[in-house]
Design a protein around this motif. Structure first.
Motif: not given
Length: 136
Positions: A11, A13-14
């Motif tokens: 992930d 973005e996270r």
């Protein structure tokens, strides 16, 4: 000797948001952002920290025995980085403490389970340990 360290993520973005805040503690900012990769640096001629989705298309998994160690200025920064990481969702993998008389470090696992150490080396770290460590 080291140009950059790369950790895998599932992930981007996270993980990017996590490391934006965490690596700011070292004065690092994003050096570049690509479709599946983000790199941070605090100096263009010093090593970079990179997260990426695996190029083979498989899921990113943490390597057993693989760890990235971040060099801090002092024990206070070790504690601050460790505490911030936990507040951002990291898992405690070792509360900051003295090891071997010259090494003071704290360990955590990031949001993708990669192991990170915040540490400082000193001729004598016996006075750096404290029971008054704040953790979120």
């Amino acid at each position: 000797m080291i140009g950059y360290v790369t950790l895998g993520t599932n992930d981007l973005e996270r993980a990017g948001a996590f490391y934006d805040k965490l690596l700011a503690q070292f004065g690092a900012v994003r050096a570049y952002t690509l479709e599946r990769m983000i790199a941070w640096s605090n100096d263009p001629v010093k090593p970079m920290f990179v997260i990426t989705g695996p190029s083979d298309g498989n899921a990113a998994t943490p390597g057993n025995g693989v760890m990235v160690a971040t060099l801090c200025n002092d024990a206070e920064q070790v504690r601050a980085v460790h505490s911030l990481a936990l507040s951002l969702g990291a898992e405690n993998a070792g509360t900051p403490e003295e090891f071997g008389g010259t090494f003071f470090g704290g360990y955590f696992r990031d949001l993708d389970d990669n192991k990170i150490c915040a540490f400082v080396m000193s001729p004598d770290t016996s006075d750096l340990s404290s029971d008054e460590v704040e953790t979120p």
